[in-house]
Design an enzyme around this catalytic site. Structure first.
Site, mmCIF file in Angstrom:
data_model
loop_
_atom_site.group_PDB
_atom_site.id
_atom_site.type_symbol
_atom_site.label_atom_id
_atom_site.label_comp_id
_atom_site.label_asym_id
_atom_site.label_seq_id
_atom_site.Cartn_x
_atom_site.Cartn_y
_atom_site.Cartn_z
ATOM 1 N N ARG A 1 15.742 -22.787 -58.746
ATOM 2 C CA ARG A 1 15.054 -24.199 -59.827
ATOM 3 C C ARG A 1 17.011 -24.167 -59.840
ATOM 4 O O ARG A 1 18.217 -22.809 -60.413
ATOM 5 C CB ARG A 1 14.908 -23.907 -60.796
ATOM 6 C CG ARG A 1 13.934 -24.678 -61.275
ATOM 7 C CD ARG A 1 13.310 -23.807 -62.056
ATOM 8 N NE ARG A 1 11.574 -22.846 -61.983
ATOM 9 C CZ ARG A 1 10.726 -22.016 -62.932
ATOM 10 N NH1 ARG A 1 11.456 -22.407 -64.059
ATOM 11 N NH2 ARG A 1 9.826 -21.413 -61.929
ATOM 12 N N HIS B 1 15.382 -12.700 -69.366
ATOM 13 C CA HIS B 1 13.724 -12.207 -68.789
ATOM 14 C C HIS B 1 14.891 -13.566 -67.928
ATOM 15 O O HIS B 1 14.352 -14.631 -67.285
ATOM 16 C CB HIS B 1 12.509 -13.698 -69.627
ATOM 17 C CG HIS B 1 11.378 -13.769 -68.755
ATOM 18 N ND1 HIS B 1 10.787 -12.701 -69.137
ATOM 19 C CD2 HIS B 1 11.360 -14.147 -67.730
ATOM 20 C CE1 HIS B 1 9.477 -13.491 -68.080
ATOM 21 N NE2 HIS B 1 10.396 -13.975 -67.629
ATOM 22 N N GLY C 1 13.591 -13.174 -63.917
ATOM 23 C CA GLY C 1 12.242 -13.711 -62.828
ATOM 24 C C GLY C 1 12.478 -15.193 -62.025
ATOM 25 O O GLY C 1 13.894 -14.824 -62.338
ATOM 26 N N ASN C 2 11.918 -14.837 -61.086
ATOM 27 C CA ASN C 2 11.448 -15.965 -60.736
ATOM 28 C C ASN C 2 12.082 -17.228 -61.452
ATOM 29 O O ASN C 2 12.799 -17.966 -60.724
ATOM 30 C CB ASN C 2 10.814 -16.314 -59.688
ATOM 31 C CG ASN C 2 10.780 -15.906 -58.383
ATOM 32 O OD1 ASN C 2 11.467 -16.682 -57.546
ATOM 33 N ND2 ASN C 2 9.090 -15.587 -57.491
ATOM 34 N N GLU D 1 14.794 -6.078 -64.437
ATOM 35 C CA GLU D 1 13.744 -4.413 -65.034
ATOM 36 C C GLU D 1 14.441 -3.830 -63.477
ATOM 37 O O GLU D 1 14.165 -2.828 -63.494
ATOM 38 C CB GLU D 1 12.624 -4.711 -64.594
ATOM 39 C CG GLU D 1 11.827 -5.005 -65.615
ATOM 40 C CD GLU D 1 9.980 -5.653 -66.108
ATOM 41 O OE1 GLU D 1 9.482 -4.827 -65.319
ATOM 42 O OE2 GLU D 1 9.677 -6.311 -66.565
ATOM 43 N N ASN E 1 -4.710 -15.568 -66.938
ATOM 44 C CA ASN E 1 -3.517 -16.983 -66.607
ATOM 45 C C ASN E 1 -3.549 -17.222 -65.373
ATOM 46 O O ASN E 1 -3.325 -17.303 -63.722
ATOM 47 C CB ASN E 1 -2.151 -15.364 -66.052
ATOM 48 C CG ASN E 1 -0.752 -15.686 -66.155
ATOM 49 O OD1 ASN E 1 -1.071 -17.469 -66.164
ATOM 50 N ND2 ASN E 1 -0.167 -15.973 -66.254
ATOM 51 N N HIS F 1 8.720 -18.498 -71.769
ATOM 52 C CA HIS F 1 8.458 -17.232 -70.904
ATOM 53 C C HIS F 1 8.252 -17.119 -72.841
ATOM 54 O O HIS F 1 9.118 -15.786 -73.038
ATOM 55 C CB HIS F 1 10.005 -16.987 -70.746
ATOM 56 C CG HIS F 1 10.386 -17.351 -69.462
ATOM 57 N ND1 HIS F 1 11.619 -17.464 -68.799
ATOM 58 C CD2 HIS F 1 10.007 -16.993 -68.218
ATOM 59 C CE1 HIS F 1 10.932 -18.032 -67.630
ATOM 60 N NE2 HIS F 1 10.087 -17.423 -67.554
ATOM 61 N N GLU G 1 3.196 -9.731 -71.022
ATOM 62 C CA GLU G 1 2.712 -10.433 -71.783
ATOM 63 C C GLU G 1 1.320 -10.313 -71.423
ATOM 64 O O GLU G 1 0.783 -11.065 -72.744
ATOM 65 C CB GLU G 1 3.238 -11.320 -70.491
ATOM 66 C CG GLU G 1 4.738 -12.436 -70.337
ATOM 67 C CD GLU G 1 5.101 -13.376 -69.576
ATOM 68 O OE1 GLU G 1 5.171 -12.452 -68.479
ATOM 69 O OE2 GLU G 1 5.297 -14.394 -69.390
ATOM 70 N N ARG H 1 -2.996 -17.879 -71.457
ATOM 71 C CA ARG H 1 -2.320 -18.190 -71.233
ATOM 72 C C ARG H 1 -1.769 -19.895 -70.789
ATOM 73 O O ARG H 1 -2.797 -20.352 -69.891
ATOM 74 C CB ARG H 1 -1.028 -17.570 -70.241
ATOM 75 C CG ARG H 1 0.441 -18.537 -70.879
ATOM 76 C CD ARG H 1 1.019 -17.671 -68.737
ATOM 77 N NE ARG H 1 2.599 -18.109 -69.214
ATOM 78 C CZ ARG H 1 3.146 -18.500 -68.285
ATOM 79 N NH1 ARG H 1 2.460 -18.001 -66.912
ATOM 80 N NH2 ARG H 1 4.492 -18.674 -68.072
HETATM 81 P P1 ADP Z 1 7.877 -14.774 -61.805
HETATM 82 O O1 ADP Z 1 6.502 -13.838 -62.122
HETATM 83 O O2 ADP Z 1 8.427 -16.198 -62.496
HETATM 84 O O3 ADP Z 1 7.179 -15.135 -60.120
HETATM 85 P P2 ADP Z 1 8.993 -11.789 -61.371
HETATM 86 O O4 ADP Z 1 9.417 -11.496 -62.930
HETATM 87 O O5 ADP Z 1 8.084 -10.948 -60.597
HETATM 88 O O6 ADP Z 1 8.884 -13.586 -61.509
HETATM 89 O O7 ADP Z 1 10.899 -12.198 -60.560
HETATM 90 C C1 ADP Z 1 10.197 -11.448 -59.163
HETATM 91 C C2 ADP Z 1 11.954 -11.555 -58.369
HETATM 92 O O8 ADP Z 1 12.077 -10.352 -59.328
HETATM 93 C C3 ADP Z 1 11.698 -11.435 -57.114
HETATM 94 O O9 ADP Z 1 12.022 -12.943 -56.968
HETATM 95 C C4 ADP Z 1 13.185 -10.387 -57.091
HETATM 96 O O10 ADP Z 1 13.892 -11.625 -56.507
HETATM 97 C C5 ADP Z 1 13.162 -10.355 -57.924
HETATM 98 N N1 ADP Z 1 12.695 -8.431 -57.914
HETATM 99 C C6 ADP Z 1 11.608 -7.738 -57.999
HETATM 100 N N2 ADP Z 1 11.882 -6.857 -57.247
HETATM 101 C C7 ADP Z 1 13.254 -6.362 -56.953
HETATM 102 C C8 ADP Z 1 14.113 -5.621 -56.876
HETATM 103 N N3 ADP Z 1 13.792 -4.150 -56.342
HETATM 104 N N4 ADP Z 1 15.111 -5.191 -56.467
HETATM 105 C C9 ADP Z 1 15.689 -6.787 -57.122
HETATM 106 N N5 ADP Z 1 15.148 -7.641 -57.560
HETATM 107 C C10 ADP Z 1 13.522 -7.677 -57.565
#
Ligand code: ADP
Length: 398
Positions: free
Chosen positions: A242, A209, A211-212, A335, A7, A181, A385, A92
């Protein structure tokens, strides 16, 4: 059969090596700061408690892949004697436009199509292509497979993907909703059906989903019928940095008021907006929750705006599918953020969504987190993934 999953980002590269007879992870790692000072590789062999980290100049993705190969074949922390043991590589790839609704073996023709899609994903497809070229050069006899973020969403009906702009723009430039995603949405939807012991083809699922980058999908009978990201990954939910959905007139208004070019404004919407933009604190939800604890009102507002938008899409997708059987949370926030799952699910009881506050106190482990009297099964499912990419690669290469 051993499958290497790659990736590639613009300055980073994540990899995993899996044995597909039992889907066991043999090793994984991360190369960071490619093309910059202090580039490094962190390699982890399954079963070894210590990670191996090496700082070495890596000026290109090709050099990064060479270091990955060295790590995988190293006497001490390696997992194969030579790269000949690796049967195929799964890459990916973010954007395939409307060209592929599934994964494909990489040929010269596929590479040409991906090059044509660079315009649609200028930040993502070029590094993906660099990774492919580097692997083809260093492992010329190993089959390569491309797995696309956009593929799973290709089943959306036209009413979900056509924007209400002059139709010629779709015909001439391919301007439509694509969605991203996809590999993650597909994985957690399949797991949800498995966990519930119900055929995926008999289910309506909403996958979040978070995440960031964040997106929500509506999955009916195993097929994506709508998703929140659009032509680019900027549309939809509020994200770390974003903006998500906004009135397009705002773009030219900011441009005029701040004397910025249109592309500078888009850059701000991608990198300085979202919960970071609202709070002025951070894009990371952990930092925001600490700030809220310290009484920071804007951090609290950012979390509320985020949750509002997720609930908005959940409601919309229940309407679009005329119901929902399962609601799934995944990715970093989905998660791990117990508080955010709680805020999102609160006040959705009339729609059959009732979170169990005790069961919800879970991180990183597949769990049903709804109350027994909840009509909708709410689940937390860690995404994978890489495993999906390995499975598709295995299926095509074998
Ligand atoms: P990406 O793969 O899009 O970079 P992830 O799915 O790894 O992102 O998600 C990262 C984000 O998850 C972090 O920026 C944070 O906001 C959030 N995160 C990670 N661990 C925790 C936690 N224990 N509690 C709250 N938010 C969390």
């Amino acid at each position: 059969m051993k499958i290497l999953v790659i990736n590639c980002g613009s300055s980073s590269l994540k990899y995993q090596l899996l044995e597909m007879s039992n889907e066991n992870l043999l090793a994984k790692g991360l190369v960071e700061r490619i093309g910059d000072k202090g580039s490094s590789i962190t390699h982890e062999k399954t079963g070894l408690s210590e990670k191996f980290k090496s700082v070495a100049p890596m000026n290109s993705h090709r050099e990064a892949i060479s270091h990955v190969i060295s790590a995988l074949t190293d006497e001490e922390h390696g997992v194969v004697l030579s790269m000949n043991e690796i049967n195929a590589v799964g890459h990916r790839v973010v954007h395939a436009g409307e060209n592929y609704a599934g994964s494909v073996m990489i040929t010269a023709e596929v590479i040409k199509v991906l090059e044509d899609c660079v315009e649609l994903a200028p930040l993502h497809n070029p590094p993906n292509l660099l990774g492919i070229h580097a692997c083809v050069e260093l492992m010329p006899n190993t089959p390569m497979v491309a797995v696309f973020d956009t593929a799973f969403h290709q089943t959306m009906p036209p009413e979900a993907y056509i924007y209400a702009i002059p139709f010629g723009y779709y015909q001439k430039y391919g301007i439509r909703k694509y969605g991203f995603h996809g590999t993650s949405h597909k994985y957690v939807a399949e797991r949800a059906a498995d966990i519930m012991g119900v055929n995926l083809n008999d289910m309506k699922i909403i996958t979040c989903h978070l995440g960031n980058g964040a997106s929500v999908s509506a999955i009916k009978r195993g097929k994506c019928i709508d998703t929140s990201m659009g032509f680019t990954p900027l549309e939809g939910l509020v994200m770390g940095t974003r903006s998500g959905d906004l009135d397009p007139a705002i773009v030219s208004y900011i441009s005029k008021k701040e004397n910025l070019s249109l592309s500078d404004v888009i850059d701000k919407l991608n990198k300085e907006s979202g919960v970071l933009g609202i709070s002025g604190v951070s894009s990371d939800f952990r930092d925001l929750e600490i700030a809220v604890g310290e009484g920071n009102k804007r951090a609290g507002l950012a979390l509320k705006v985020f949750a509002h938008k997720v609930r908005f899409y959940i409601g919309a997708y229940i309407a679009e599918m005329n119901g929902v059987d399962a609601l799934v949370f995944t990715a970093g926030i989905g998660e791990n953020d117990i508080n955010m799952r709680d805020i999102i699910c609160s006040e959705l009881g009339n729609l059959g969504i009732k979170l169990d506050l005790i069961k919800n106190k879970v991180k990183g482990k597949e769990t049903i987190i709804s109350r027994d009297d909840s009509r909708v099964t709410i689940m937390m499912i860690p995404t994978n993934e890489e495993l999906m990419i390995a499975r598709d690669t295995y299926a095509l290469a074998k």
